[in-house]
Design an enzyme around this catalytic site. Structure first.
Site, PDB file in Angstrom:
ATOM      1  N   HIS A 149       0.858  -1.290  -0.066  1.00 48.15           N
ATOM      2  CA  HIS A 149       0.005   0.108  -0.126  1.00 48.15           C
ATOM      3  C   HIS A 149       1.038   1.312   0.024  1.00 48.15           C
ATOM      4  O   HIS A 149       1.408   1.776   1.101  1.00 48.15           O
ATOM      5  CB  HIS A 149      -0.994  -0.023   1.172  1.00 48.15           C
ATOM      6  CG  HIS A 149      -1.724   1.238   1.301  1.00 48.15           C
ATOM      7  ND1 HIS A 149      -2.636   1.423   0.548  1.00 48.15           N
ATOM      8  CD2 HIS A 149      -1.603   2.282   2.348  1.00 48.15           C
ATOM      9  CE1 HIS A 149      -3.102   2.901   0.945  1.00 48.15           C
ATOM     10  NE2 HIS A 149      -2.669   3.087   1.753  1.00 48.15           N
ATOM     11  N   GLY A 164       2.994   5.737   3.925  1.00 46.93           N
ATOM     12  CA  GLY A 164       2.313   6.548   4.969  1.00 46.93           C
ATOM     13  C   GLY A 164       0.871   5.693   5.390  1.00 46.93           C
ATOM     14  O   GLY A 164       0.269   5.285   4.475  1.00 46.93           O
ATOM     15  N   GLY A 169      -1.885  11.885   2.998  1.00 53.32           N
ATOM     16  CA  GLY A 169      -1.833  12.803   2.006  1.00 53.32           C
ATOM     17  C   GLY A 169      -1.010  12.447   0.812  1.00 53.32           C
ATOM     18  O   GLY A 169      -0.410  13.150   0.121  1.00 53.32           O
ATOM     19  N   LYS A 170      -0.981  11.139   0.618  1.00 47.27           N
ATOM     20  CA  LYS A 170      -0.002  10.457  -0.313  1.00 47.27           C
ATOM     21  C   LYS A 170      -0.335  10.816  -1.866  1.00 47.27           C
ATOM     22  O   LYS A 170       0.269  11.431  -2.810  1.00 47.27           O
ATOM     23  CB  LYS A 170      -0.058   8.948  -0.176  1.00 47.27           C
ATOM     24  CG  LYS A 170       0.575   8.490   0.801  1.00 47.27           C
ATOM     25  CD  LYS A 170       1.107   6.931   1.192  1.00 47.27           C
ATOM     26  CE  LYS A 170      -0.408   6.204   0.958  1.00 47.27           C
ATOM     27  NZ  LYS A 170      -1.109   6.416   2.274  1.00 47.27           N
ATOM     28  N   SER A 171      -1.871  10.855  -2.130  1.00 39.98           N
ATOM     29  CA  SER A 171      -2.288  10.796  -3.435  1.00 39.98           C
ATOM     30  C   SER A 171      -2.492  12.342  -3.711  1.00 39.98           C
ATOM     31  O   SER A 171      -2.311  12.847  -4.703  1.00 39.98           O
ATOM     32  CB  SER A 171      -3.888  10.385  -3.354  1.00 39.98           C
ATOM     33  OG  SER A 171      -3.785   9.015  -3.183  1.00 39.98           O
ATOM     34  N   ASP A 188      -2.025   3.943  -4.591  1.00 44.26           N
ATOM     35  CA  ASP A 188      -2.757   3.006  -3.554  1.00 44.26           C
ATOM     36  C   ASP A 188      -2.154   1.957  -3.256  1.00 44.26           C
ATOM     37  O   ASP A 188      -1.964   1.450  -2.321  1.00 44.26           O
ATOM     38  CB  ASP A 188      -4.273   3.051  -4.034  1.00 44.26           C
ATOM     39  CG  ASP A 188      -4.866   2.347  -2.916  1.00 44.26           C
ATOM     40  OD1 ASP A 188      -4.954   2.798  -1.728  1.00 44.26           O
ATOM     41  OD2 ASP A 188      -5.752   1.337  -3.147  1.00 44.26           O
ATOM     42  N   GLU A 213      -7.259   8.172  -6.318  1.00 45.54           N
ATOM     43  CA  GLU A 213      -8.190   8.473  -5.653  1.00 45.54           C
ATOM     44  C   GLU A 213      -8.072   9.603  -4.772  1.00 45.54           C
ATOM     45  O   GLU A 213      -6.997   9.626  -4.053  1.00 45.54           O
ATOM     46  CB  GLU A 213      -8.546   7.214  -4.689  1.00 45.54           C
ATOM     47  CG  GLU A 213      -9.879   7.355  -3.716  1.00 45.54           C
ATOM     48  CD  GLU A 213      -9.896   6.231  -2.573  1.00 45.54           C
ATOM     49  OE1 GLU A 213     -10.715   6.670  -1.935  1.00 45.54           O
ATOM     50  OE2 GLU A 213      -9.038   5.415  -2.662  1.00 45.54           O
TER      51      GLU A 213
END
Length: 311
Positions: A149, A164, A169-171, A188, A213
């Site tokens: 992930h 994380g 806040g990765k996306s 994702d 996403e």
């Protein structure tokens, strides 16, 4: 590493054939019922000694390659002896047999392939070229894999794996990086493949490739919104950035002298931890981290140079 899912599936002749249709100009002549056969070794074997009757060290788990020399030898044999040698080869139930240079398999070979359910394939490639290309393909297909992930980007030519907790806040950071001219590899879920002792390659699962996403908006097609230049199918992993919520009082690295590494499939990859809190521009921080990593690989370490000045 979060939510790791290691792959233990063996490569099959079906997968080798499907991936090799274009790359290796493969066609199937007989033995279709055996396409589900596993290929347990990635090396390619030329069964010259086996066709001559010597089977003591025969690598039965490998793809067998009939090149010009093997084909000429078999065709020079007396028909009865030829059938005997061919039957012995197919009776070992090797994964598959490949004829190169568009050599036409004999009717005996075709019948034996069907009899023992050993796929018989043909290519128009020169034997040596095919052996090299097929070995590379087999190493790719049989390489250890893991799905994690995370989000992956190509930032300034550096493959960056962003980890994380969900919602950190990765996306959103990935979208901002795309807007700054960098490229999305996966969001994702990232499929990681170990192609050598020094190299890991990341890609996206087919179902979610080029999608991101965004909470509150939904699924976004990055390729359609930003163009083909904003995405990339696969990239080498050079750096792991671990995002975590800012913890007051925790000592974070301020000079960059501590070189952390993370183990993925037995390979050690440089890693840094970036604390997240309101007001921090993560996209710029990750961009600088990637550029700094590239600079280190080119032989210049800013932290070490600064430390020398202090000393």
């Amino acid at each position: 590493m979060a939510e790791n899912e290691k792959s233990t599936q063996l490569t099959t002749v079906q997968k080798f054939f499907e991936d090799g249709r274009k790359r290796l100009s493969l066609t199937i002549m007989a033995g279709e019922s055996g396409l589900d056969r596993p290929i347990r070794e990635s090396a390619i074997n030329r069964p010259g000694l086996a066709l001559a009757g010597f089977y003591k060290y025969f690598p039965v788990k490998r793809i067998q390659l009939i090149g010009y020399a093997e084909y000429s030898y078999v065709m020079s044999l007396d028909p009865a002896l030829r059938e005997e040698r061919l039957e012995k080869l197919f009776a070992t139930r090797v994964p598959c047999v490949v004829y190169t240079r568009r050599r036409k398999p004999s009717s005996q070979s075709l019948a034996l392939a069907d009899k023992y359910s050993v796929p018989l394939l043909r290519t128009n490639m020169i034997t040596g070229h095919f052996a090299n290309a097929a070995t590379i393909l087999m190493e790719e297909l049989s390489a250890p894999k893991v799905r994690i992930h995370a989000t992956m980007m190509e930032v300034a030519g550096v493959g960056v794996l962003i980890e994380g907790a969900p919602g950190i806040g990765k996306s959103e950071t990935a979208i901002e990086l795309v807007k700054r001219g960098h490229r999305l590899i996966a969001d994702d879920a990232v499929e990681i493949k170990r192609v050598s002792n020094q190299t890991l390659v990341g890609t996206a699962p087919d179902l979610i490739r080029y999608y991101i996403e965004l909470r509150g908006i939904g699924i976004v097609d990055v390729r359609r919104l930003f163009g083909m230049g904003a995405v990339k199918a696969t990239e080498r992993i050079d750096l792991v950035i671990q995002l975590e919520n800012w913890v007051e009082g925790k000592m974070y690295d301020r000079l960059g002298l501590d070189e952390e590494k993370i183990d993925i499939l037995g390979n050690k990859i440089p890693a840094i931890t970036v604390p997240v809190k309101p007001g921090r521009n993560l996209a710029i921080i990750l961009e600088i981290a990637a550029m700094n990593n590239r600079q280190k690989k080119m032989g210049y370490n800013t932290a070490e140079e600064f430390n020398k000045r202090l000393m």
